[in-house]
Structure formats: structure tokens, C-alpha cells
Design an enzyme around this catalytic site. Structure first.
Site, short mmCIF file in Angstrom:
data_model
loop_
_atom_site.label_atom_id
_atom_site.label_comp_id
_atom_site.label_asym_id
_atom_site.label_seq_id
_atom_site.Cartn_x
_atom_site.Cartn_y
_atom_site.Cartn_z
N GLY A 1 3.63 -11.02 -3.80
CA GLY A 1 3.81 -9.93 -4.75
C GLY A 1 4.24 -8.66 -4.04
O GLY A 1 3.61 -8.23 -3.07
N GLY B 1 3.41 -2.56 -6.76
CA GLY B 1 2.70 -1.46 -6.12
C GLY B 1 1.56 -1.95 -5.24
O GLY B 1 1.39 -1.47 -4.10
N GLY C 1 0.95 -5.01 -3.81
CA GLY C 1 1.39 -5.77 -2.65
C GLY C 1 2.05 -4.89 -1.60
O GLY C 1 1.81 -5.03 -0.40
N PHE D 1 -4.03 13.04 -20.29
CA PHE D 1 -3.84 11.64 -20.65
C PHE D 1 -5.08 11.18 -21.41
O PHE D 1 -6.12 11.80 -21.34
CB PHE D 1 -3.70 10.79 -19.37
CG PHE D 1 -2.45 9.95 -19.34
CD1 PHE D 1 -1.23 10.50 -19.05
CD2 PHE D 1 -2.51 8.58 -19.62
CE1 PHE D 1 -0.09 9.74 -19.02
CE2 PHE D 1 -1.38 7.81 -19.59
CZ PHE D 1 -0.16 8.38 -19.29
N HIS E 1 -1.54 -1.43 -26.02
CA HIS E 1 -1.16 -0.03 -25.93
C HIS E 1 -0.76 0.45 -27.31
O HIS E 1 -0.02 -0.24 -28.01
CB HIS E 1 0.02 0.13 -24.96
CG HIS E 1 0.25 1.54 -24.53
ND1 HIS E 1 0.71 2.50 -25.39
CD2 HIS E 1 0.05 2.16 -23.34
CE1 HIS E 1 0.80 3.65 -24.75
NE2 HIS E 1 0.40 3.47 -23.50
N LEU F 1 7.62 0.07 -24.04
CA LEU F 1 6.55 1.07 -24.07
C LEU F 1 7.05 2.50 -24.24
O LEU F 1 8.06 2.90 -23.67
CB LEU F 1 5.75 1.00 -22.76
CG LEU F 1 4.59 2.00 -22.71
CD1 LEU F 1 3.40 1.47 -23.47
CD2 LEU F 1 4.21 2.32 -21.29
N THR G 1 5.21 5.92 -23.28
CA THR G 1 4.00 6.31 -22.55
C THR G 1 3.07 7.22 -23.34
O THR G 1 3.50 8.03 -24.17
CB THR G 1 4.35 7.03 -21.23
OG1 THR G 1 3.13 7.49 -20.63
CG2 THR G 1 5.25 8.23 -21.45
N LEU H 1 -2.10 2.36 -11.78
CA LEU H 1 -1.33 2.74 -10.59
C LEU H 1 -2.29 3.18 -9.49
O LEU H 1 -2.07 2.91 -8.31
CB LEU H 1 -0.33 3.86 -10.92
CG LEU H 1 0.83 3.47 -11.85
CD1 LEU H 1 1.82 4.64 -11.98
CD2 LEU H 1 1.58 2.24 -11.35
C1 LIG Z 1 5.69 -0.39 -19.46
C2 LIG Z 1 4.45 -0.15 -18.66
C3 LIG Z 1 4.07 1.15 -18.34
C4 LIG Z 1 2.94 1.40 -17.57
N1 LIG Z 1 2.59 2.70 -17.27
C5 LIG Z 1 1.52 2.93 -16.47
C6 LIG Z 1 1.18 4.25 -16.06
O1 LIG Z 1 1.84 5.22 -16.39
N2 LIG Z 1 0.10 4.42 -15.26
C7 LIG Z 1 -0.65 3.36 -14.84
O2 LIG Z 1 -1.60 3.57 -14.09
N3 LIG Z 1 -0.34 2.11 -15.21
C8 LIG Z 1 0.72 1.86 -16.01
N4 LIG Z 1 1.02 0.57 -16.37
C9 LIG Z 1 0.30 -0.53 -15.75
C10 LIG Z 1 0.79 -0.74 -14.34
O3 LIG Z 1 2.14 -0.36 -14.24
C11 LIG Z 1 0.68 -2.19 -13.90
O4 LIG Z 1 -0.61 -2.64 -14.15
C12 LIG Z 1 0.92 -2.30 -12.41
O5 LIG Z 1 2.15 -1.70 -12.07
C13 LIG Z 1 0.89 -3.72 -11.88
O6 LIG Z 1 1.20 -3.67 -10.50
P1 LIG Z 1 1.01 -4.92 -9.55
O7 LIG Z 1 1.38 -4.47 -8.18
O8 LIG Z 1 -0.33 -5.50 -9.76
O9 LIG Z 1 2.06 -5.98 -10.11
P2 LIG Z 1 3.64 -5.91 -10.37
O10 LIG Z 1 4.24 -4.59 -10.14
O11 LIG Z 1 3.85 -6.56 -11.68
O12 LIG Z 1 4.21 -6.85 -9.24
C14 LIG Z 1 3.95 -8.22 -9.20
C15 LIG Z 1 4.68 -8.79 -8.02
O13 LIG Z 1 4.30 -10.13 -7.83
C16 LIG Z 1 5.44 -10.92 -7.63
N5 LIG Z 1 5.13 -12.28 -8.08
C17 LIG Z 1 4.49 -12.66 -9.19
N6 LIG Z 1 4.39 -13.98 -9.24
C18 LIG Z 1 4.97 -14.47 -8.12
C19 LIG Z 1 5.18 -15.76 -7.59
N7 LIG Z 1 4.77 -16.86 -8.22
N8 LIG Z 1 5.83 -15.88 -6.43
C20 LIG Z 1 6.28 -14.78 -5.76
N9 LIG Z 1 6.09 -13.53 -6.21
C21 LIG Z 1 5.44 -13.38 -7.38
C22 LIG Z 1 6.53 -10.25 -8.41
O14 LIG Z 1 7.79 -10.60 -7.89
C23 LIG Z 1 6.19 -8.78 -8.15
O15 LIG Z 1 6.74 -8.39 -6.93
C24 LIG Z 1 2.16 0.32 -17.14
C25 LIG Z 1 2.53 -0.98 -17.46
C26 LIG Z 1 3.65 -1.22 -18.22
C27 LIG Z 1 4.00 -2.62 -18.57
#
Ligand SMILES: Cc1cc2nc3c(=O)[nH]c(=O)nc-3n(C[C@H](O)[C@H](O)[C@H](O)COP(=O)(O)OP(=O)(O)OC[C@H]3O[C@@H](n4cnc5c(N)ncnc54)[C@H](O)[C@@H]3O)c2cc1C
Lengths: 590, 240
Positions: free
Chosen positions: A14, A17, A19, A119, A242, A252, A254, A399
Site C-alpha cells: 500500500g 498516506g 504506507g 469541522f 458521509h 464526495l 467535503t 488523515l
Molecule cells: C472522497 C474522500 C474524502 C476524504 N476526505 C478526508 C479528509 O478530508 N480528512 C480525513 O482525515 N480523511 C478523509 N477521508 C478518508 C481518508 O482519505 C482515507 O481513510 C485514507 O486516505 C486512507 O488512506 P490509506 O493510506 O489507509 O489507504 P489508501 O490511500 O486508500 O491507499 C491504499 C493503498 O494500498 C494499495 N493496495 C491496496 N490493495 C492492494 C493490493 N492487493 N496489492 C497492492 N497494493 C494494494 C493501493 O494501491 C494504495 O496504494 C476521505 C475519504 C474519501 C473517500
């Protein structure tokens, strides 16, 4: 069958953010680190985050991490672990400042400090009045953050494996995690990535629902892989809807829009949130606002020809403010709602957004099963459950979660790896064969189920049976339906048999993960016979004895779903913070 | 409010190539019945894929921020998720982004594109030990980054640029140069001179002939040509 093998100190699955924050720590410590991602890092769904990242910097007005902690515990409806919440809120200012030092282009105040906006659920002085705590880069905070983290990794020379799909977790007979098996999309070749420590940072699984703010790639792969490898899943019944997804499109809008002064209105033009949350109004917690909206729609005060959405109104804001603080929203409204929000309100409906549950961890990012950490296995971000969000996440706390737990898991891994002997344990062939069997089946399956149709029936079932409001009978029927759909998932058939960039195969493999998440969700939801946070049932109504339907005597505990036999067990909530006093149980009102 | 769409059939002409089975690429004529809810080109090709699961393309966020689904649409580069399907003349002709090696169907090999992005050192360099708190930046200084930091690395611009087609290994291209200026313009970055040195070369920067295709196709309405102009100005002013 033999597969190629590559060895590292650490493997991160992953590049969102979480990872990439962990990768910075690992790469800068000099350890040999591989980051595997199924999309180019800056295409991870963190890029879509809009509103902000929380930290009690107090740049505009007094703020304190203990107030942030209070809001988070209250937001979680007391299901969050207070040790992890203290850790996160206390660390917030530091990790946000670090991100600024990495080059994050935050908006600025006149005094040059980071701009902060109000917020939902962010209050000063233990719930008194709204406070500016969300640090923002316009309404593109996630984009700015993800790019800044990628850029920092370029500087640190992190080794990325881009467009590789992790298939399964590899474990030793004693349970230790040895790495993952992964497929290169371009060639279809399968390689074992072996490491002393493995981190899952695979993001959310919002695609189990029909209407979602999540990307196509948010298919819960890490959660599915963990479940198949025998790791239980925590609190999966809690999904955040949401309040403001664009009606019909799911994209979305925000909460920062309401932070900047946006107002929700029903068909009478009434600002209905004044009735549901007299104090916080439109900035009440998300579950509260979503339920209010659905209630308005159900009682006939929805808008549009089918009276099936409400309106988000910013027409009273200064157009210059909209263009400066909400330029992305302006663009989204025009693109996906067909309205210019400077002139007309935006049609919105509650939309599946965030997975509060996930792979159980402590605040060091270590995966914890039966009270003990699993050697070599870590998880962070949306796929993990630390648990800081409990039954409902506060906006901008995700985030923050990525930064805090990305960093803490990276640090735990460095410490763990340095203590490990140089030699790596042998990967049992049976582990590899189990995973290869999933791919082989797809290569040979005939007369099977269509991937698209099967996924659609899962998504519709989840939407109708485990949505914003939940009903006892519907939940039970939903469980039966999902278990039926599971049988089709085991027999999906793809027509495309190419080895090169076979997206049909990728989607089929992703569906194997989605169904694990769907099962965990609906089975855990069916069993939890109280209402709490985002989980609200008709048979657990608001009564004097159980305000809001919450039943602390029986349900102040975390659910753990085990894939084998769909068994549930429970573990206590950690009510004891690290250094401060516990935030006592209270009825949640805004 | 939203325009109401109806179920309708749409004709496509799509570039197809699977190196596993095709001797050479070909254009496929195909049509698909769209549902009322299918508004964007991406919705349409996702629908098409439910009929023919071998059609290959990248996609993720479906809202124009991840930069995955860039392709050549009726002769012009753009994002499928931000293009209204009903605005397009039929048959809708889809090709992979021009100038990059094709891996399969609409999927190109972006190695060269990212190599150029990496070549401009895409990160803030500041060797002064950081303060305890954030580095300060005035709203006006921060404003300088607008129109630069929003790039989504979709490659629509660079693959619309004839200079990039001819010299993808030597010319940084509009996306890379936009990023170069993003770091030059950042008051927190201390390496402006080194950054300019890095571009002082007959190809890296000066192959831009201001044809402006990049500006024309950018799905985020950014202006790489303007950024390139600013870099050129800085080079001139430091030369005198
Ligand atoms: C539209 C939207 C707006 C948002 N706004 C906010 C905000 O303003 N503030 C806030 O705090 N939160 C917000 N959130 C929530 C927040 O953005 C997410 O919860 C967060 O970014 C998830 O980050 P992550 O690093 O866990 O996963 P992600 O950013 O989803 O990354 C997942 C990673 O895993 C990799 N991956 C997945 N499966 C596999 C696999 N099988 N093999 C290889 N790689 C894989 C993908 O390629 C990717 O790189 C928002 C969410 C959405 C959907």
C-alpha cells in the site's frame, strides 16, 4: 509450483498516506524496504481526501490535544480505545508539522502559520463550541499530502513496486508473518516478497456498498488477505455514511463546505439540523447528520422529483471564498451534479465513506490477536483498527491516523527488524500453493458466475440490508443473502485469459477480498443488538434506560469476526488512556 | 438540476492490442447500450467492460484527482471520468495516450514520463534545520503555488506535446517542468540555482516551442507553458 523470491527487511503493501508515511521512516533508517502498490502511489485514494487533517495547533484560537481527545472519544461513541486516542491526539501537532517540513503546501494564515478550518465534531473546551482544528490545503488536502509524501519517498530513495497486486499473506506454521505473494500486472508473473516485517496499508473497502465515495480500487484487499490468513477482523459493523455525497454520483462533497458556512436544507428550505443538533447544527458528527437527512427524506421533506435528496447550500457565501477555499468542490459540483454551487444548491445524500473497523492493532501498529502481537505483522491506516475511530470517525481524523500510525508502525518495524536474526525463515510451500490456487482457478473456471453481476448483487445487498438505518429482519435476511453470494464468488469466471495487464482477473481477485469484508460487516452488525455511533437498529431505539439505543452494560466491547465458521467473539474497550484520566461514559449529544 | 439521461446506444472505435494474442494492434468497432445513470465516458467504458471483460484500461477515483484514466478521446487527450459521454461525436474513437509504448489496449508504459518527473528532484530541498513548528509562509507566498501543486500526473500534457514525442528521453516535458517550477516557486525551497542549472541544456527546458497543446488538454486547467515561461525568465535574469 515454484515462484520467484525477493527478500527485504520490510515489505509495505500500500502506497497511500499510511504506507508512504511508514516508508519514509523505514527508508530513512537505511533498511531495505519494498513498497508494493496496485496503483502508482499518487493514484491511491488518499489523493481524494478534501477537507483537512486535524491537529490542535491552535493557530487561530486556543486548542489543546486533550480537547481533541475528548471529541474523538465522544465521536467514537466511547468505542474507541482511549490509549490509542491519547497517543494520536498528542502526536498530531508533531506529525502535521513534519508533513509541512516535507513540503506539504498547506494554506496559510496572515501570520504565515498553517490555515485551520472548523469541522464536524471539533469543539473547544470539552464540547463547548466549534474550534478551528482542521489543517487544510484548499479542499485538496489529501492530494497535497499524498504528493508530499511521495516526494519525500523519492528523496529517500524508497523502492516501489508499482502496479503489483498482493495476493495473500504468507505465514509460518508458528503464525509469524513472512511476507506476501504478489502478481506483477504487466506480466502476470508471481513473486514471493519475503521480509522480516510486513505492513498492510491497503486502505478501505467502501466498494462493498452500491453507493460509495470510494475509488474503484478500494476493495479491502488487506482486510481480505488477513481474514484468509486467520486474523480476526475488529468492529466491522461500523461504516461511516458521509452526509454529503453527490446524489446519484457518490462523489464526495467535503464537510469543509459546512465548515466554511454551508447549510443543509430540506424541501421547505428549512435548516433542519437546528432541530437535530441545536448546538453544533450542520457541524454535528457525521452519523448524526446522515440520520437526520434520511429522516427528513423518509418523512417526505426530500427534494427533487423523487424527493430523495436534500440540498447543500453555499449560495450565501462570498464567491471569492468559494474559489479560494473550495475550488475543487466548485469543479465537482459542476462536473457531477450539473450545478454551479455559487448560484444553486448541491443535491446530496448520505453515501458510504469510511470503514471504522479493520485488522486489529495496538497504537504501535502491531497486529494483535488473542492479546498478543503477531510476529512480523503490522497494519496502519483505513485497513487497520487501532482503534481510534470506534463506532464513528471524526472528519480529518483519518488523515491524522495515517500520519500517526504510519509513523509509529514504521518505528516499531525498525526496532523489530534490528533485533531479528539475519537469516529468514523458509516459506512453507503450502502457503504459496494456497494462494496460487486462487489464480489457477480463474484460469480454468468454466460455467461460472459473472464477476460484475456478482459484485453488483453483493453491493445492492449491503446497501439495502446494512445501510444508514438497520432493521433486525433485514439484517438477518442480508446475512443469508451474502452467504449465498459468497458461493458465487467462489465460482467466478473470467473470459479474458491473457497474462498481460489482465484487469478482469484483478477484479475477480479483488472480489474475493470484498466478500470477506461484506461477510464480516453484516454478520457483526446482525449480532450487535444495540445502537452505537454509525450502527443504528430499529430494535434498539432511544429510551430513557438506553439513550440513543446504546447499551453499555452488554455492548461496550469490540467485535471480532473470525472467518472460520463465521464465529464472533469480543474484547473489552480500553477505557484507560496513557497519562490522563479516562473520559467517562456519557450520552452523546451535539 | 442535472440533465436527465436516458438509456441509449453509443458507438465506439477502440484501439485494441493484447501482446499475448494479437500479432498487431487493430481498431475495434463496438457499441454499447448505456443506462440512464451513465454520464461520463468512464461510466460508458466500464459498462462496455461488463460485455467484454478483456477491454483494458486504468481507472481509480472516477472524479478527476488520481490521474489514472487519461486517454486519447476523439483525437484529444483527456480523462475519461471528466468527459461527458453525450458531448462526444460518434463513433467515439479511443486510443492510448500518444508517444508512449503501449502495454495493452488503452494502457501505456509511463516509465519515461515518471523518469522525467523524477529528474527535476520533485521535493522541497531545505538544509536549514527545521524549526520546532511549521516553516512560515505568507498567504501571498503560498498563492504562488496555486496552479502548480494541483497536477495529478495524468500525462495528458506531456503526451500531447510534439517536443516530448520526439525527445522523451531528453526533454523534461510540460508535466515535469510544471513540477520544476512548483519547487522553484516555493519559498521554503533553497535550491533555485541548482534547479535552474539542472534545466540549462538545449533539450531539457528549451525544447518547449510554446505550441500550447499542454494547456489545451490539461484536465485540471493548469498552464505548464506559463510555468515554463517563468523558468526561462529566471534563467535570463540570472544570466545578466
Ligand atoms: C472522497 C474522500 C474524502 C476524504 N476526505 C478526508 C479528509 O478530508 N480528512 C480525513 O482525515 N480523511 C478523509 N477521508 C478518508 C481518508 O482519505 C482515507 O481513510 C485514507 O486516505 C486512507 O488512506 P490509506 O493510506 O489507509 O489507504 P489508501 O490511500 O486508500 O491507499 C491504499 C493503498 O494500498 C494499495 N493496495 C491496496 N490493495 C492492494 C493490493 N492487493 N496489492 C497492492 N497494493 C494494494 C493501493 O494501491 C494504495 O496504494 C476521505 C475519504 C474519501 C473517500
Amino acid at each position: 509450483m515454484k515462484v520467484a523470491k525477493r527478500t527485504f527487511d520490510a515489505v509495505i503493501v500500500g502506497a497511500g498516506g499510511a504506507g508512504m508515511r511508514a516508508a519514509v521512516t523505514l527508508a530513512e533508517s537505511g533498511l531495505k524496504t519494498a513498497v508494493i502498490s496496485k496503483v502508482f502511489p499518487t493514484r491511491s485514494h488518499t489523493v481524494a481526501a478534501q477537507g483537512g487533517v486535524s491537529a490542535s495547533l491552535g493557530n487561530s484560537e486556543p486548542d489543546h490535544w486533550t480537547w481533541h481527545m475528548y471529541d474523538t472519544v465522544k465521536g467514537s461513541d466511547w468505542l474507541g480505545d482511549q490509549d490509542a486516542i491519547e497517543f494520536m491526539c498528542k502526536q498530531a501537532p508533531q506529525v502535521v508539522v513534519e508533513l509541512e517540513h516535507y513540503g506539504m503546501p498547506f494554506d496559510r494564515l496572515d501570520n504565515g502559520k498553517i490555515y485551520q478550518r472548523p469541522f464536524g465534531g471539533h469543539m473547544s473546551n470539552f464540547g463547548e463550541k466549534p474550534v478551528r482544528r482542521a489543517c487544510a490545503a484548499a479542499d485538496r488536502t489529501g492530494h497535497a499530502m499524498l504528493h508530499a509524501l511521495y516526494q519525500r519517498n523519492v528523496r529517500a530513495n524508497t523502492q516501489f513496486f508499482v502496479e503489483w497486486l498482493a495476493l495473500d499473506l504468507l505465514r509460518a506454521p508458528d503464525g509469524r508473518v513472512l511476507g506476501v505473494l504478489a502478481m506483477e500486472m504487466e506480466t502476470g508473473e508471481i513473486t514471493a516478497f519475503q521480509a522480516k516485517a510486513t505492513l498492510f496499508a491497503t486502505g478501505g473497502a467502501g466498494r462493498i456498498y452500491y453507493s460509495s465515495t470510494n475509488a474503484f480500487v478500494n476493495t479491502g484487499d488487506g482486510v481480505g488477505m488477513a481474514a484468509r490468513a486467520g486474523v480476526p477482523l475488529e468492529d466491522m459493523e461500523f461504516w461511516q455514511f458521509h452526509p454529503t455525497g453527490v446524489a446519484g454520483a457518490g462523489v464526495l462533497i467535503t464537510e469543509g463546505v459546512r465548515g466554511e458556512g454551508g447549510i443543509l436544507r430540506n424541501s421547505d428550505g428549512e435548516r433542519f439540523m437546528e432541530r437535530y443538533a441545536p448546538n453544533a447544527k450542520d457541524l454535528a458528527s457525521r452519523d448524526v447528520v446522515s440520520r437526520a437527512m434520511v429522516t427528513e427524506i423518509n418523512e417526505g421533506r426530500g427534494c427533487g422529483p423523487n424527493k430523495d435528496y436534500v440540498l447543500l447550500d453555499i449560495t450565501h457565501l462570498d464567491p471569492a471564498t468559494i474559489m479560494q477555499r473550495l475550488p475543487g468542490i466548485h469543479e465537482i459540483a459542476i462536473q457531477f451534479a450539473g450545478v454551479d454551487p455559487i448560484k444553486a444548491p448541491i443535491p446530496v445524500v448520505p453515501t458510504c465513506h469510511y470503514q471504522m473497523g479493520g485488522i486489529p492493532t495496538n497504537y504501535h501498529g502491531e497486529v494483535v490477536v488473542d492479546g498478543a502481537s503477531v510476529a512480523g505483522f503490522y497494519a496502519a491506516g483505513e485497513c487497520a483498527c487501532a482503534s481510534v475511530h470506534g463506532a464513528n470517525r471524526l472528519g480529518t481524523n483519518s488523515l491524522l491516523d495515517l500520519l500517526v500510525f504510519g509513523k509509529s508502525s514504521g518505528e516499531s518495524m525498525v526496532e523489530f527488524i534490528r533485533k531479528e536474526p539475519a537469516a529468514l525463515q523458509e516459506i512453507p510451500q503450502s502457503e504459496i500453493d494456497k494462494s496460487l490456487a486462487r489464480v489457477d482457478r480463474l484460469n480454468t473456471q468454466t460455467n461460472g458466475a459473472d464477476v460484475h453481476e456478482t459484485r453488483l448483487s453483493m453491493q445492492r445487498t449491503m446497501q439495502n440490508h446494512a445501510g444508514v438505518f438497520r432493521f433486525k429482519d433485514m439484517l438477518q435476511q442480508g446475512v443469508d443473502k451474502i452467504l449465498d453470494i459468497e458461493k458465487q464468488v467462489a465460482q467466478t469466471e473470467i473470459k479474458d485469459k491473457s497474462q498481460v495487464w489482465n484487469t478482469a482477473r484483478i477484479e475477480a481477485l479483488e472480489l474475493d477480498n470484498l466478500i470477506e469484508v461484506a461477510k464480516a460487516t453484516i454478520i457483526s452488525a446482525n449480532a450487535r443488538t444495540e445502537s452505537r455511533g454509525a450502527h443504528v437498529r430499529d430494535d434498539a431505539p432511544d429510551t430513557p434506560e438506553h439513550p440513543n439505543g446504546r447499551d453499555d452494560a452488554n455492548w461496550l466491547k469490540h467485535s471480532l469476526w473470525h472467518r472460520e465458521g463465521n464465529r464472533l467473539d469480543y474484547k473489552p474497550v480500553k477505557l484507560q488512556p496513557l497519562t490522563v484520566e479516562s473520559i467517562a461514559l456519557k450520552t452523546r449529544a451535539y | 438540476m442535472t440533465t436527465e439521461h436516458i438509456a441509449r446506444t453509443v458507438q465506439f472505435k477502440i484501439y485494441r492490442y493484447d501482446p499475448d494474442k494479437d500479432a498487431a494492434p487493430y481498431m475495434q468497432d463496438i457499441s454499447v447500450q448505456l443506462e440512464a445513470t451513465d454520464r461520463k465516458l468512464l461510466d460508458a467504458i466500464v459498462r462496455l467492460k461488463t460485455k467484454d471483460d478483456s477491454l483494458s484500461f486504468r481507472r481509480s477515483c472516477r472524479e478527476g484527482v488520481c490521474g489514472s484514466d487519461a486517454m486519447n478521446i476523439n483525437g484529444k487527450n483527456g480523462l475519461a471520468c471528466l468527459t461527458d459521454v453525450d458531448s462526444l461525436a460518434q463513433p467515439i474513437t479511443l486510443r492510448p495516450l500518444p508517444g508512449l509504448p503501449v502495454i495493452r489496449d488503452l494502457i501505456v508504459d509511463m516509465t519515461q514520463f515518471f523518469k522525467q518527473y523524477h529528474s527535476i528532484k520533485p521535493y522541497v530541498v531545505n538544509n536549514t534545520p527545521p524549526p520546532e513548528r511549521e516553516r512560515l509562509q505568507s498567504p501571498e507566498e503560498r498563492e504562488e503555488l496555486n496552479g502548480l501543486y494541483e497536477c495529478i500526473l495524468c500525462a495528458c500534457c506531456s503526451t500531447a506535446c510534439p517536443s516530448f514525442w520526439w525527445n522523451p528521453d531528453k526533454f523534461v516535458g510540460p508535466a515535469g517542468l510544471l513540477a520544476a517550477y512548483r519547487f522553484i516557486a516555493d519559498t521554503r525551497d533553497e535550491e533555485t540555482n541548482e534547479r535552474l542549472d539542472n534545466l540549462e541544456d538545449p533539450y531539457r527546458l528549451f525544447r518547449c516551442h510554446t505550441i500550447m497543446n499542454c494547456v489545451d488538454v490539461c484536465p485540471k486547467s493548469l498552464n505548464p507553458t506559463k510555468a515554463i515561461g517563468k523558468i526561462k525568465e529566471l534563467m535570463l535574469s540570472r544570466a545578466v
